[in-house]
Scaffold this active site. Structure first.
Site, PDB file in Angstrom:
ATOM      1  N   LYS A   1       1.798  -3.760   6.806  1.00 38.14           N
ATOM      2  CA  LYS A   1       2.294  -3.794   5.418  1.00 38.14           C
ATOM      3  C   LYS A   1       3.810  -3.561   5.382  1.00 38.14           C
ATOM      4  O   LYS A   1       4.539  -4.213   4.624  1.00 38.14           O
ATOM      5  CB  LYS A   1       1.582  -2.745   4.556  1.00 38.14           C
ATOM      6  CG  LYS A   1       0.087  -2.992   4.372  1.00 38.14           C
ATOM      7  CD  LYS A   1      -0.209  -4.248   3.574  1.00 38.14           C
ATOM      8  CE  LYS A   1      -1.695  -4.448   3.353  1.00 38.14           C
ATOM      9  NZ  LYS A   1      -2.017  -5.749   2.750  1.00 38.14           N
TER      10      LYS A   1
ATOM     11  N   SER B   1       0.839  -1.202   0.000  1.00 38.44           N
ATOM     12  CA  SER B   1       0.000   0.000   0.000  1.00 38.44           C
ATOM     13  C   SER B   1       0.868   1.242   0.000  1.00 38.44           C
ATOM     14  O   SER B   1       1.979   1.250   0.554  1.00 38.44           O
ATOM     15  CB  SER B   1      -0.852  -0.028   1.272  1.00 38.44           C
ATOM     16  OG  SER B   1      -1.489   1.206   1.475  1.00 38.44           O
TER      17      SER B   1
ATOM     18  N   TYR C   1      -2.434  -0.961  10.805  1.00 33.89           N
ATOM     19  CA  TYR C   1      -2.656  -1.525   9.469  1.00 33.89           C
ATOM     20  C   TYR C   1      -1.430  -1.275   8.579  1.00 33.89           C
ATOM     21  O   TYR C   1      -0.880  -2.199   7.966  1.00 33.89           O
ATOM     22  CB  TYR C   1      -3.909  -0.908   8.812  1.00 33.89           C
ATOM     23  CG  TYR C   1      -3.936  -1.151   7.325  1.00 33.89           C
ATOM     24  CD1 TYR C   1      -4.184  -2.415   6.824  1.00 33.89           C
ATOM     25  CD2 TYR C   1      -3.643  -0.117   6.424  1.00 33.89           C
ATOM     26  CE1 TYR C   1      -4.153  -2.656   5.456  1.00 33.89           C
ATOM     27  CE2 TYR C   1      -3.619  -0.344   5.063  1.00 33.89           C
ATOM     28  CZ  TYR C   1      -3.871  -1.617   4.585  1.00 33.89           C
ATOM     29  OH  TYR C   1      -3.824  -1.853   3.237  1.00 33.89           O
TER      30      TYR C   1
HETATM   31  P1  NAD Z   1     -11.279  -6.619   0.741  1.00 36.65           P
HETATM   32  O1  NAD Z   1     -11.533  -6.628   2.223  1.00 36.65           O
HETATM   33  O2  NAD Z   1     -12.403  -6.292  -0.152  1.00 36.65           O
HETATM   34  O3  NAD Z   1     -10.680  -8.041   0.300  1.00 36.65           O
HETATM   35  C1  NAD Z   1      -9.917  -8.849   1.158  1.00 36.65           C
HETATM   36  C2  NAD Z   1     -10.520 -10.259   1.121  1.00 36.65           C
HETATM   37  O4  NAD Z   1      -9.728 -11.101   1.973  1.00 36.65           O
HETATM   38  C3  NAD Z   1     -11.958 -10.313   1.641  1.00 36.65           C
HETATM   39  O5  NAD Z   1     -12.772 -10.979   0.708  1.00 36.65           O
HETATM   40  C4  NAD Z   1     -11.843 -11.101   2.952  1.00 36.65           C
HETATM   41  O6  NAD Z   1     -12.996 -11.888   3.185  1.00 36.65           O
HETATM   42  C5  NAD Z   1     -10.599 -11.941   2.718  1.00 36.65           C
HETATM   43  N1  NAD Z   1      -9.887 -12.326   3.949  1.00 36.65           N
HETATM   44  C6  NAD Z   1      -9.479 -11.530   4.961  1.00 36.65           C
HETATM   45  N2  NAD Z   1      -8.847 -12.264   5.899  1.00 36.65           N
HETATM   46  C7  NAD Z   1      -8.838 -13.561   5.459  1.00 36.65           C
HETATM   47  C8  NAD Z   1      -8.333 -14.768   5.977  1.00 36.65           C
HETATM   48  N3  NAD Z   1      -7.743 -14.835   7.172  1.00 36.65           N
HETATM   49  N4  NAD Z   1      -8.497 -15.899   5.254  1.00 36.65           N
HETATM   50  C9  NAD Z   1      -9.131 -15.864   4.047  1.00 36.65           C
HETATM   51  N5  NAD Z   1      -9.629 -14.730   3.504  1.00 36.65           N
HETATM   52  C10 NAD Z   1      -9.479 -13.588   4.201  1.00 36.65           C
HETATM   53  O7  NAD Z   1     -10.041  -5.647   0.509  1.00 36.65           O
HETATM   54  P2  NAD Z   1      -9.471  -5.038  -0.854  1.00 36.65           P
HETATM   55  O8  NAD Z   1      -9.801  -3.605  -0.887  1.00 36.65           O
HETATM   56  O9  NAD Z   1      -9.820  -5.896  -1.988  1.00 36.65           O
HETATM   57  O10 NAD Z   1      -7.915  -5.125  -0.549  1.00 36.65           O
HETATM   58  C11 NAD Z   1      -7.147  -6.266  -0.913  1.00 36.65           C
HETATM   59  C12 NAD Z   1      -5.732  -6.103  -0.389  1.00 36.65           C
HETATM   60  O11 NAD Z   1      -5.184  -4.891  -0.905  1.00 36.65           O
HETATM   61  C13 NAD Z   1      -5.615  -6.014   1.132  1.00 36.65           C
HETATM   62  O12 NAD Z   1      -4.450  -6.702   1.533  1.00 36.65           O
HETATM   63  C14 NAD Z   1      -5.461  -4.533   1.381  1.00 36.65           C
HETATM   64  O13 NAD Z   1      -4.749  -4.261   2.569  1.00 36.65           O
HETATM   65  C15 NAD Z   1      -4.691  -4.095   0.157  1.00 36.65           C
HETATM   66  N6  NAD Z   1      -4.879  -2.669  -0.195  1.00 36.65           N
HETATM   67  C16 NAD Z   1      -6.149  -2.198  -0.368  1.00 36.65           C
HETATM   68  C17 NAD Z   1      -6.331  -0.853  -0.676  1.00 36.65           C
HETATM   69  C18 NAD Z   1      -7.713  -0.271  -0.821  1.00 36.65           C
HETATM   70  O14 NAD Z   1      -7.850   0.945  -0.709  1.00 36.65           O
HETATM   71  N7  NAD Z   1      -8.753  -1.050  -1.090  1.00 36.65           N
HETATM   72  C19 NAD Z   1      -5.218  -0.015  -0.827  1.00 36.65           C
HETATM   73  C20 NAD Z   1      -3.950  -0.547  -0.662  1.00 36.65           C
HETATM   74  C21 NAD Z   1      -3.790  -1.889  -0.337  1.00 36.65           C
HETATM   75  C1  WQD Z   2      -9.180  10.038   0.595  1.00 34.64           C
HETATM   76  C2  WQD Z   2      -9.360  11.534   0.868  1.00 34.64           C
HETATM   77  C3  WQD Z   2      -9.808  12.045   3.166  1.00 34.64           C
HETATM   78  C4  WQD Z   2     -13.695  10.091   3.413  1.00 34.64           C
HETATM   79  C5  WQD Z   2      -6.837   4.954   2.713  1.00 34.64           C
HETATM   80  C6  WQD Z   2      -5.882   4.229   3.612  1.00 34.64           C
HETATM   81  C7  WQD Z   2      -4.718   3.719   2.814  1.00 34.64           C
HETATM   82  C8  WQD Z   2      -5.186   2.900   1.603  1.00 34.64           C
HETATM   83  C9  WQD Z   2      -6.235   3.611   0.809  1.00 34.64           C
HETATM   84  C10 WQD Z   2      -5.213   0.578   2.145  1.00 34.64           C
HETATM   85  C11 WQD Z   2      -8.680  11.999   2.141  1.00 34.64           C
HETATM   86  C12 WQD Z   2     -10.992  12.406   2.299  1.00 34.64           C
HETATM   87  C13 WQD Z   2     -12.487  10.573   2.959  1.00 34.64           C
HETATM   88  C14 WQD Z   2     -14.727  11.015   3.734  1.00 34.64           C
HETATM   89  C15 WQD Z   2     -13.276  12.815   3.103  1.00 34.64           C
HETATM   90  N1  WQD Z   2      -5.806   1.668   2.012  1.00 34.64           N
HETATM   91  N2  WQD Z   2     -12.278  11.911   2.812  1.00 34.64           N
HETATM   92  N3  WQD Z   2     -14.480  12.346   3.554  1.00 34.64           N
HETATM   93  O1  WQD Z   2      -6.930   7.979   3.513  1.00 34.64           O
HETATM   94  O2  WQD Z   2      -5.945   8.326   1.192  1.00 34.64           O
HETATM   95  O3  WQD Z   2      -6.173   6.063   2.110  1.00 34.64           O
HETATM   96  O4  WQD Z   2      -7.277   4.066   1.680  1.00 34.64           O
HETATM   97  O5  WQD Z   2      -4.015   0.373   2.072  1.00 34.64           O
HETATM   98  O6  WQD Z   2      -3.931   2.957   3.690  1.00 34.64           O
HETATM   99  O7  WQD Z   2      -5.435   5.128   4.616  1.00 34.64           O
HETATM  100  O8  WQD Z   2      -8.190   7.230   1.405  1.00 34.64           O
HETATM  101  O9  WQD Z   2     -10.530   7.271   0.668  1.00 34.64           O
HETATM  102  O10 WQD Z   2     -10.048   7.328   3.151  1.00 34.64           O
HETATM  103  O11 WQD Z   2      -9.535   9.322   1.759  1.00 34.64           O
HETATM  104  O12 WQD Z   2     -13.105  14.028   2.980  1.00 34.64           O
HETATM  105  O13 WQD Z   2     -15.843  10.632   4.190  1.00 34.64           O
HETATM  106  O14 WQD Z   2     -10.767  11.774   1.074  1.00 34.64           O
HETATM  107  O15 WQD Z   2      -9.607  13.003   4.166  1.00 34.64           O
HETATM  108  O16 WQD Z   2      -8.211  13.290   1.914  1.00 34.64           O
HETATM  109  P1  WQD Z   2      -6.768   7.519   2.121  1.00 34.64           P
HETATM  110  P2  WQD Z   2      -9.657   7.724   1.767  1.00 34.64           P
END
Ligand code: NAD
Ligand code: WQD
Length: 341
Positions: A154, A124, A150
């Site tokens: 990572k 991330s 969190y």
């Molecule tokens: P998500 O929660 O939609 O998907 C994760 C999936 O993993 C879910 O379906 C959940 O049921 C499954 N899961 C969790 N723990 C488990 C376990 N112990 N065994 C089996 N399955 C399990 O999340 P996402 O948004 O698709 O994110 C996927 C990955 O990408 C995550 O590792 C997240 O940290 C990373 N990531 C997400 C974002 C984002 O903004 N969505 C940003 C950066 C990184």
């Molecule tokens: C985006 C912008 C908020 C909600 C997060 C995690 C990061 C990664 C991606 C997993 C910011 C603003 C948001 C709202 C708002 N996830 N905001 N009103 O914080 O950049 O990243 O998701 O790895 O680890 O921290 O994303 O979508 O929460 O926010 O004004 O109700 O929107 O302040 O500026 P962020 P976000």
């Protein structure tokens, strides 16, 4: 390749399953549905025109994970499974560290025992801390760091995977640092379905647009940015999914044991610009109010995407308007998200 997609029922995993099948790979999904609904599987099968094998179990269970590798010949693992809500990780750090680390340890042990040579890991942009220099580069001077459990999970896992790959000549790892994934498959059949009140911006806006929430709270209007609201590097989930296919292909010829790649667009978009793009997509106003800053938010975050372009041969192609049009199609066709099975 036959690819084990951990967390393949989740938001990014489900889109990646389709991209893998489009590229000619086969998949087996492992998901315990702790943050996803079983209904996604039928949608994926309809879109793919084929059955999607799914194993429903908790990947922290090492024996079950190992048994799966006994029964399937896995060429590569894409590891999405984990918990991702920043605020919840502060309240429940042990739950987050246990799930995010133990799922990875189970997979690594099974991969080691079965000689599985490729791993793509969901990292991330959160590993770029407040001291990192913009645009964020994978080889920046500052060590990776994070400001919540969190994010620290990572950072830890990037170190673990780098050490394990360095000690295992046959293993190659891609650490994909996603920026802000948004949008949905263009069919509107799969998308992001957060439980409870959305933490992230675009799902919140989408729920306001569809009438589930009254108005958006914009967290801070006095940042040192052009319109006073924070800038983020939003990336279409379909571009992100294609980035995983490119990373798998890269691993076939990779020479470095573990390598990090930013997956973003390289551009910052403000909260208010995103609100206005969504208004255009949905054809309706999004009521909002500017409130206090959210603790922990950085004013600006965007990627240097040159390494992914040069080494993965991948670039994001979809615009912020595309992201909003597709997010709106998903939300308007599925106002309450996926049905319960
Ligand atoms: P998500 O929660 O939609 O998907 C994760 C999936 O993993 C879910 O379906 C959940 O049921 C499954 N899961 C969790 N723990 C488990 C376990 N112990 N065994 C089996 N399955 C399990 O999340 P996402 O948004 O698709 O994110 C996927 C990955 O990408 C995550 O590792 C997240 O940290 C990373 N990531 C997400 C974002 C984002 O903004 N969505 C940003 C950066 C990184
Ligand atoms: C985006 C912008 C908020 C909600 C997060 C995690 C990061 C990664 C991606 C997993 C910011 C603003 C948001 C709202 C708002 N996830 N905001 N009103 O914080 O950049 O990243 O998701 O790895 O680890 O921290 O994303 O979508 O929460 O926010 O004004 O109700 O929107 O302040 O500026 P962020 P976000």
């Amino acid at each position: 390749m036959h690819v084990l997609v951990s967390g393949g029922a989740g938001y990014i995993g489900s889109h990646t399953v389709l991209a893998l099948i489009r590229a000619g790979h086969s998949v087996v999904v492992v998901d315990d549905f702790s943050n996803s609904k079983a209904a996604v599987v039928g949608r994926l099968e309809a879109l793919a025109g084929q059955q999607i094998p799914v194993q429903a179990f908790d990947l922290t269970d090492r024996d079950k994970t190992d048994r799966l590798f006994d029964t399937e010949h896995v060429d590569a693992v894409i590891h999405f499974a984990g918990f991702k809500a920043v605020g919840e990780s502060v309240a429940k750090p042990l739950t987050y560290y246990t799930n995010n680390l133990d799922t990875t340890f189970s997979l690594l042990r099974a991969m080691e025992r079965h000689g599985t040579p490729k791993l793509v890991f969901s990292s991330s942009a959160t590993v770029y801390g407040p001291r990192s220099v913009l645009p964020y580069r994978e080889d920046g001077e500052e060590p990776i760091e994070a400001v919540n459990p969190y994010g620290r999970s990572k950072v830890m896992l990037e170190h673990v995977l780098t050490d394990v790959a360095a000690a295992a000549p046959a293993l190659k790892v891609a650490l994909l640092r996603y920026f802000n994934p948004v949008g949905a498959h263009p069919s509107g059949m799969i998308g992001e379905d957060p439980g409870g009140i959305p933490n992230n911006l675009v799902p919140y806006i989408a729920q306001v647009a569809v009438g589930r929430r009254e108005k958006l709270s914009v967290f801070g209007g006095d940042y040192d940015t052009p319109d006073g609201t924070c800038l983020r590097d939003y990336i279409h989930v379909e571009d992100l999914a294609e980035g995983h296919v490119a990373a798998l292909e890269y691993l076939t010829t990779a020479t470095e044991p573990a390598r990090a790649f930013n997956l973003g667009t390289g551009h910052g978009t403000s909260v208010l610009e995103m609100v206005h793009a969504f208004e255009r997509a949905a054809g309706r106003p999004i009521p909002y109010e500017i409130v206090d800053r959210r603790p922990g938010d950085l004013p600006v975050s965007y990627a240097d995407v040159s390494r992914a372009a040069a080494e993965l041969g991948w670039r994001a192609t979809r615009s912020v308007d595309d992201m909003c049009v597709d997010a709106w199609r998903w939300q308007s066709q599925n106002p309450e998200g996926y049905p319960d099975a």
